[in-house]
Motif scaffolding. Structure first.
Motif, PDB file in Angstrom:
ATOM      1  N   THR A   2       0.836  -0.780   0.219  1.00 40.78           N
ATOM      2  CA  THR A   2      -0.271   0.082   0.212  1.00 40.78           C
ATOM      3  C   THR A   2       1.370   1.042   0.239  1.00 40.78           C
ATOM      4  O   THR A   2       1.502   1.675   0.949  1.00 40.78           O
ATOM      5  N   LEU A   3       0.896   1.887  -0.883  1.00 37.13           N
ATOM      6  CA  LEU A   3       1.404   3.474  -1.063  1.00 37.13           C
ATOM      7  C   LEU A   3       0.843   3.961  -0.411  1.00 37.13           C
ATOM      8  O   LEU A   3      -0.540   4.425   0.106  1.00 37.13           O
ATOM      9  N   PRO A   4       1.700   5.801   0.345  1.00 37.32           N
ATOM     10  CA  PRO A   4       1.112   6.274   1.131  1.00 37.32           C
ATOM     11  C   PRO A   4       0.859   7.246   0.238  1.00 37.32           C
ATOM     12  O   PRO A   4       1.040   7.346  -1.089  1.00 37.32           O
ATOM     13  N   GLN A   5      -0.853   7.570   0.255  1.00 39.50           N
ATOM     14  CA  GLN A   5      -2.116   8.303  -0.324  1.00 39.50           C
ATOM     15  C   GLN A   5      -0.934   9.573  -1.106  1.00 39.50           C
ATOM     16  O   GLN A   5      -0.862   9.612  -2.577  1.00 39.50           O
ATOM     17  N   GLN A   6       0.069  10.257  -0.649  1.00 39.69           N
ATOM     18  CA  GLN A   6       0.187  11.349  -0.837  1.00 39.69           C
ATOM     19  C   GLN A   6       0.975  11.145  -2.355  1.00 39.69           C
ATOM     20  O   GLN A   6       1.829  11.677  -3.004  1.00 39.69           O
ATOM     21  N   THR A   7       2.287   9.502  -2.069  1.00 44.28           N
ATOM     22  CA  THR A   7       2.911   9.016  -3.166  1.00 44.28           C
ATOM     23  C   THR A   7       2.401   8.791  -4.019  1.00 44.28           C
ATOM     24  O   THR A   7       2.237   8.893  -5.190  1.00 44.28           O
ATOM     25  N   LEU A   8       0.939   8.259  -4.212  1.00 43.94           N
ATOM     26  CA  LEU A   8       0.482   8.046  -5.203  1.00 43.94           C
ATOM     27  C   LEU A   8       0.007   8.713  -6.069  1.00 43.94           C
ATOM     28  O   LEU A   8      -0.031   8.528  -7.129  1.00 43.94           O
ATOM     29  N   LEU A   9      -0.619  10.045  -5.404  1.00 44.20           N
ATOM     30  CA  LEU A   9      -0.911  11.488  -5.787  1.00 44.20           C
ATOM     31  C   LEU A   9      -0.137  12.078  -6.828  1.00 44.20           C
ATOM     32  O   LEU A   9      -0.329  12.193  -7.416  1.00 44.20           O
ATOM     33  N   ARG A  10       1.457  11.649  -6.582  1.00 48.10           N
ATOM     34  CA  ARG A  10       2.192  12.387  -6.702  1.00 48.10           C
ATOM     35  C   ARG A  10       3.186  11.984  -8.410  1.00 48.10           C
ATOM     36  O   ARG A  10       3.059  12.127  -9.687  1.00 48.10           O
ATOM     37  N   ASP A  11       2.112  10.229  -8.022  1.00 48.62           N
ATOM     38  CA  ASP A  11       2.699   9.791  -8.695  1.00 48.62           C
ATOM     39  C   ASP A  11       1.815   9.027  -9.630  1.00 48.62           C
ATOM     40  O   ASP A  11       2.226   9.922 -11.542  1.00 48.62           O
ATOM     41  N   ALA A  12       0.933   9.549  -9.868  1.00 48.69           N
ATOM     42  CA  ALA A  12      -0.500   9.925 -10.869  1.00 48.69           C
ATOM     43  C   ALA A  12      -0.283  11.526 -11.799  1.00 48.69           C
ATOM     44  O   ALA A  12      -0.380  10.566 -12.779  1.00 48.69           O
ATOM     45  N   GLY A  65     -12.877  14.863 -11.188  1.00 50.13           N
ATOM     46  CA  GLY A  65     -13.851  15.890 -11.165  1.00 50.13           C
ATOM     47  C   GLY A  65     -14.316  15.962  -9.130  1.00 50.13           C
ATOM     48  O   GLY A  65     -14.847  15.749  -8.642  1.00 50.13           O
ATOM     49  N   VAL A  66     -12.792  16.567  -9.036  1.00 54.44           N
ATOM     50  CA  VAL A  66     -12.916  17.543  -7.486  1.00 54.44           C
ATOM     51  C   VAL A  66     -12.533  18.473  -6.840  1.00 54.44           C
ATOM     52  O   VAL A  66     -11.657  18.847  -7.845  1.00 54.44           O
ATOM     53  N   SER A  67     -12.497  18.707  -6.320  1.00 58.24           N
ATOM     54  CA  SER A  67     -12.586  20.086  -5.614  1.00 58.24           C
ATOM     55  C   SER A  67     -10.572  20.018  -4.837  1.00 58.24           C
ATOM     56  O   SER A  67     -10.199  18.700  -5.055  1.00 58.24           O
ATOM     57  N   ARG A  68      -9.908  21.815  -5.787  1.00 59.44           N
ATOM     58  CA  ARG A  68      -8.406  21.674  -5.680  1.00 59.44           C
ATOM     59  C   ARG A  68      -8.700  21.742  -4.034  1.00 59.44           C
ATOM     60  O   ARG A  68      -6.896  20.998  -3.646  1.00 59.44           O
ATOM     61  N   ARG A  69      -9.258  22.208  -2.884  1.00 60.11           N
ATOM     62  CA  ARG A  69      -9.225  22.040  -1.973  1.00 60.11           C
ATOM     63  C   ARG A  69      -8.804  20.798  -1.273  1.00 60.11           C
ATOM     64  O   ARG A  69      -7.887  20.198  -0.661  1.00 60.11           O
ATOM     65  N   ALA A  70      -9.855  20.207  -1.534  1.00 59.74           N
ATOM     66  CA  ALA A  70     -10.031  18.488  -1.035  1.00 59.74           C
ATOM     67  C   ALA A  70      -8.738  17.905  -1.702  1.00 59.74           C
ATOM     68  O   ALA A  70      -7.832  17.064  -0.705  1.00 59.74           O
ATOM     69  N   LEU A  71      -7.479  18.226  -2.696  1.00 53.77           N
ATOM     70  CA  LEU A  71      -6.776  17.061  -3.211  1.00 53.77           C
ATOM     71  C   LEU A  71      -5.220  18.067  -2.767  1.00 53.77           C
ATOM     72  O   LEU A  71      -4.278  17.213  -1.900  1.00 53.77           O
ATOM     73  N   ASP A  72      -5.593  19.426  -2.404  1.00 53.35           N
ATOM     74  CA  ASP A  72      -4.319  19.891  -1.899  1.00 53.35           C
ATOM     75  C   ASP A  72      -3.938  19.175  -0.145  1.00 53.35           C
ATOM     76  O   ASP A  72      -3.031  18.479   0.341  1.00 53.35           O
ATOM     77  N   SER A  73      -5.472  18.966   0.098  1.00 47.99           N
ATOM     78  CA  SER A  73      -5.793  18.131   1.656  1.00 47.99           C
ATOM     79  C   SER A  73      -5.294  16.288   1.636  1.00 47.99           C
ATOM     80  O   SER A  73      -3.915  16.042   2.684  1.00 47.99           O
ATOM     81  N   TRP A  74      -5.135  16.214   0.238  1.00 51.13           N
ATOM     82  CA  TRP A  74      -5.418  14.668   0.162  1.00 51.13           C
ATOM     83  C   TRP A  74      -3.248  14.465   0.053  1.00 51.13           C
ATOM     84  O   TRP A  74      -2.743  13.600   0.184  1.00 51.13           O
ATOM     85  N   LEU A  75      -2.957  15.315  -0.494  1.00 46.71           N
ATOM     86  CA  LEU A  75      -2.042  15.602  -0.631  1.00 46.71           C
ATOM     87  C   LEU A  75      -0.780  16.253  -0.087  1.00 46.71           C
ATOM     88  O   LEU A  75       0.521  15.645   0.052  1.00 46.71           O
ATOM     89  N   LEU A  76      -1.445  16.202   1.251  1.00 52.48           N
ATOM     90  CA  LEU A  76      -0.422  16.828   2.817  1.00 52.48           C
ATOM     91  C   LEU A  76       0.118  15.587   3.356  1.00 52.48           C
ATOM     92  O   LEU A  76      -0.578  14.553   3.097  1.00 52.48           O
ATOM     93  N   PRO A  77       1.440  15.313   4.007  1.00 51.88           N
ATOM     94  CA  PRO A  77       2.169  13.904   4.693  1.00 51.88           C
ATOM     95  C   PRO A  77       1.333  13.123   5.310  1.00 51.88           C
ATOM     96  O   PRO A  77       0.137  14.242   6.005  1.00 51.88           O
ATOM     97  N   ASP A  78       1.484  12.331   5.517  1.00 56.45           N
ATOM     98  CA  ASP A  78       0.865  11.586   6.725  1.00 56.45           C
ATOM     99  C   ASP A  78       0.952  12.340   7.669  1.00 56.45           C
ATOM    100  O   ASP A  78       1.768  12.478   8.355  1.00 56.45           O
TER     101      ASP A  78
END
Ligand code: NCD
Length: 426
Positions: A2-12, A28-41
């Motif tokens: 299982t990849l950390p979420q941040q790594t998975l998103l950056r890779d994608a 189809g998501v908001s920029r705010r949501a993506l920014d919060s998913w991209l923060l480190p664990d």
């Protein structure tokens, strides 16, 4: 795995070559949501990405580039080294191997940022052989090796090495390879590091060979640029980069320019005093791929509209009798110049050291509190990028995700008093 979420998103985003905004549109998501998913664990603002989004990303990636998505750790065939155990020049890279290296560097960021430890190089020994002045390159190679669990032996200058007794590069290289598992070499002569490499099968990394190349500096510069742009929602393709200073002797610039040739539709403004212009073969390379090349002697014209400024110092040590004392004041990049001619989000970079003597007119210190100044984020990024290089060259890159453990000492959230608020060591 299982990849950390941040790594998975950056890779994608990297594999799809999409900015944050374009990625949001695609999902189809908001920029705010993506920014919060991209923060480190573990960060207070971090949110978990819904499983449906993760599944959707997996589907997009599977249709576009199935092979790339199945693992975040680069597949060995896309490593730097296809065919060579050494890292001597950025010419060894294509775009895919650069991205593979950067994905690994992202995975190692938590180690560089003191959240995790990783000991995949336990028992290995590095020789740092620096026959020319260095602070950050030597220490950061050493620190990167140590942070992967290895140990480091250093030698600096010719005076205390057997080369002062007339030993050849061949003999020195072969002797050292009996003692250690990898070598980083810096040497004042172009081609000398390649000579070290030809005498050994252990990995040799070019830490700068005279005015030739400085591949790891250019890689960490590009990695920094990609991270800065990712925060701003920009891509390297299509950006405007102003490269300012001693473009004739600067090996960091030479390597960076070659790497930039992997990208498309760039506008490149070259600003150099007379006599310090970029060598013509590099100009020719740069003008391919639909890139637009502009040569300026006026700083104002060179900086106007640039997304990034890459400043360099005058390399007096490489000049003969024609030595310049420094730039004339009208070449200096300072707060006034940036405020007058640059955009509010221009990224300001420099390989360092900056020459802080008053007559040098190098990148000014009055920019220190300005968050556009990325020079210390750049030096910090030397650690994950150099760790990734070692991990690939020594063949332990696949082990990294399984070897990350929590670290158990404290560190300050910011390393320096003027660090940008967004650059937090979580
Ligand atoms: C550069 C170098 O040595 O080429 N420094 C570095 O390694 N960061 C640039 C320079 O010395 O000006």
């Amino acid at each position: 795995m299982t990849l950390p979420q941040q790594t998975l998103l950056r890779d994608a985003m990297r594999s799809l070559n999409l900015t944050r905004d374009a990625f949001c549109d695609r999902l189809g998501v908001s920029r705010r949501a993506l920014d919060s998913w991209l923060l480190p664990d573990g960060s207070n603002e971090q949110r978990s990405m819904p499983t449906v989004v993760a599944r959707f990303i997996a589907e997009i990636m599977a249709t576009q580039q199935p092979a790339k998505y199945t693992q975040s750790v680069p597949n060995p065939s896309s490593n730097i080294v296809a065919g060579s155990p050494h890292l001597l020049s950025v010419s060894q890279f294509d775009r895919e191997s650069v991205q593979a290296l950067f994905r690994l560097a992202d995975l190692l960021q938590p180690v560089a940022r003191r959240q995790k430890v990783c000991r995949v190089l336990e028992g290995a020994v590095l020789a740092n052989l620096f026959f020319e002045a260095s602070t950050r390159t030597r220490i950061s190679f050493g620190a990167a090796f140590c942070r992967l669990g290895g140990a480091v032996c250093d030698t600096t200058g010719f005076t205390f090495s057997s080369m002062a007794k007339g030993e050849s590069i061949h003999d020195t290289s072969r002797v050292i390879s009996g003692y250690v598992d990898a070598m980083v070499v810096r040497h004042p002569e172009q081609g000398a590091v390649a000579e070290f490499a030809s005498a050994t099968h252990i990995p040799v990394i070019n830490g700068g060979d005279g005015p030739g190349e400085h591949p790891t500096q250019a890689l960490l510069d590009l990695y920094t640029l990609e991270r800065e742009f990712s925060r701003q929602g920009k891509l390297i393709d299509g950006c405007h980069i102003a490269i300012v200073g001693d473009l004739k002797h600067g090996r960091a610039v030479h390597s960076l320019v070659k790497l930039l040739c992997l990208y498309q539709r760039l506008t490149i403004s070259l600003v150099a005093p007379t006599g310090l212009e970029l060598p013509s073969e590099l100009m020719d390379q740069l003008s391919r791929n639909g890139n637009q090349l502009r040569c300026n002697q006026q700083l104002a014209q060179g900086l106007a509209g640039a997304d990034v400024i890459y400043a360099t110092r005058v390399q007096k040590e490489r000049m003969g009798s024609e030595a310049l004392e420094g730039y004339s004041p009208d070449f200096q990049i300072n707060l006034a110049a940036v405020q007058n001619w640059c955009k509010p989000d221009t990224v300001i970079m420099h390989p360092l050291p900056r020459d802080s003597r008053p007559d040098a007119h190098d990148l000014a210190t009055d920019l220190n509190p300005d968050p556009r100044l990325a020079i210390f984020r750049q030096t910090d990024n030397g650690i994950p990028v150099r760790m990734a290089i070692f991990a690939q060259l020594l063949g332990v890159d696949q082990q990294v995700p399984h070897a990350l453990r929590d670290c158990n000492w404290r560190h300050p959230p910011h390393l320096g008093p003027e660090d940008a608020a967004f650059d937090v060591l979580e």
